[in-house]
Design an enzyme around this catalytic site. Structure first.
Site, PDB file in Angstrom:
ATOM      1  NE  ARG A 100       7.739   6.860  -6.956  1.00 16.14           N
ATOM      2  CZ  ARG A 100       7.748   5.941  -5.725  1.00 16.14           C
ATOM      3  NH1 ARG A 100       6.714   4.567  -6.970  1.00 16.14           N
ATOM      4  NH2 ARG A 100       7.360   6.139  -4.982  1.00 16.14           N
ATOM      5  CG  HIS A 127       2.278   2.299  -5.015  1.00 15.16           C
ATOM      6  ND1 HIS A 127       2.036   2.365  -6.334  1.00 15.16           N
ATOM      7  CD2 HIS A 127       3.610   2.210  -4.373  1.00 15.16           C
ATOM      8  CE1 HIS A 127       3.507   1.900  -5.830  1.00 15.16           C
ATOM      9  NE2 HIS A 127       4.355   1.979  -4.703  1.00 15.16           N
ATOM     10  CB  CYS A 256       5.005  -0.444   0.739  1.00 14.06           C
ATOM     11  SG  CYS A 256       4.210   1.982   1.114  1.00 14.06           S
ATOM     12  NE  ARG A 284       6.746  -2.341  -5.924  1.00 19.21           N
ATOM     13  CZ  ARG A 284       6.460  -0.782  -5.776  1.00 19.21           C
ATOM     14  NH1 ARG A 284       7.397   0.037  -5.046  1.00 19.21           N
ATOM     15  NH2 ARG A 284       7.296   0.252  -7.377  1.00 19.21           N
TER      16      ARG A 284
END
Length: 300
Positions: A100, A127, A256, A284
């Site tokens: 990330r 993403h 999100c 997720r």
């Protein structure tokens, strides 16, 4: 090497298989088999995280694997070691790396120099892991996403990029409403429509949301962005009850997260009956479990 870097780099049939496996993981809840037993996942965070961090760690452990958590300050990257050297070293220790990072170029350099799969946990450009969870969540509540109408309101940021890629790969209509100064890349929109996508861009959220099956937004100031005048640019793109009323009566709201109640979305919407944001966050884990299995499978 089966990297998971962006949705446009993976065949749509494979993305669909990953989604279906994710749904299966959720239905199974607690797995009796541990397909990634003995595997080790390194998680590199150069930006703060809640959902990405916890969902990857929990998902990997449910699959029987182990996790090594690495913040940028823990690594020699913070003292000038190159990403390529880090990639080569970590490849000798672990079976998969998730990164990330703010700069997409750092993720690309990691993947180019790694001999194990690399997963995009978020960059300034895209993403993709979030979008896999978003598609999964939408289909849980609304059925197949094919030919449905998704409305994006707000900043044409990394999440908007992944929604554009997803519109091509999963064959749905995407309407984007952004301020003129925060539009997504025209090259990306042209690519999507050249590939047969149905991506429409304007500056009026009412037009984008009209009769839509889902309304989606994101925080006004993402990590790495300068606040500057973003509030002034985006104030008319706030998702509130008035805007949601223009969508279908059975439409859903997605975000999100993290969300700033009162700015990008009102509390009445995100906490209301059309919101599926917490289911979206939960998914997720399941979608990333399926991504990990695909990356670490020996065939396919």
């Amino acid at each position: 090497m089966k990297h998971f870097l962006d949705l446009d780099q993976i065949d749509s049939s494979i993305l669909r298989e990953i989604i279906e496996q994710a749904k299966g993981f959720k239905l199974a809840d607690r797995l009796t088999e541990r397909p990634l037993d003995g595997k080790i996942l390194a998680l590199i965070f150069e930006k703060p995280s809640t959902r990405t961090r916890v969902s990857f760690e929990a998902g990997m452990k449910r699959l029987g694997g182990e996790v090594i958590m690495l913040n940028s300050s823990d690594l020699q990257l913070s003292r000038g070691e190159t990403v390529s050297d880090t990639a080569k070293v970590l490849s000798g220790y672990v079976d998969c790396i998730m990164m990330r990072t703010l700069l997409e170029s750092r993720l690309v350099e990691l993947a180019e120099n790694s001999t194990v799969p690399v997963i995009n946990g978020l960059t300034n450009r895209s993403h993709p892991c979030q979008l896999m969870a978003d598609v999964m969540t939408f289909e849980e509540h609304c059925g197949s996403i094919k030919d449905k109408v998704i409305a994006w309101c707000g900043d044409g940021n990394n999440m908007a990029t992944s929604w554009i890629q997803a519109a091509v790969q999963f064959d749905f209509v995407l309407r984007i409403a952004c301020p003129p100064d925060l539009m997504p890349s025209q090259n990306l929109i042209d690519w999507a429509n050249h590939k047969g996508g149905r991506v429409y861009v304007n500056h009026d959220p009412s037009i984008a949301v009209f009769d839509a099956d889902a309304v989606v937004t994101d925080t006004w100031v993402s990590m790495g962005d300068l606040d500057s005048n973003r509030h002034d640019l985006l104030v008319n793109y706030r998702v509130d009850d008035r805007l949601m009323a223009k969508a279908k009566s059975n439409s859903v709201f997605m975000h999100c997260m993290p969300a700033n109640r009162g700015k990008d979305v009102t509390a009445g919407v995100i906490d209301g009956p059309q919101s599926i944001v917490f289911n979206e966050a939960e998914n997720r884990m399941y979608s990333q479990m399926a991504i990990l299995c695909w990356c670490l499978s020996e065939t396919g």
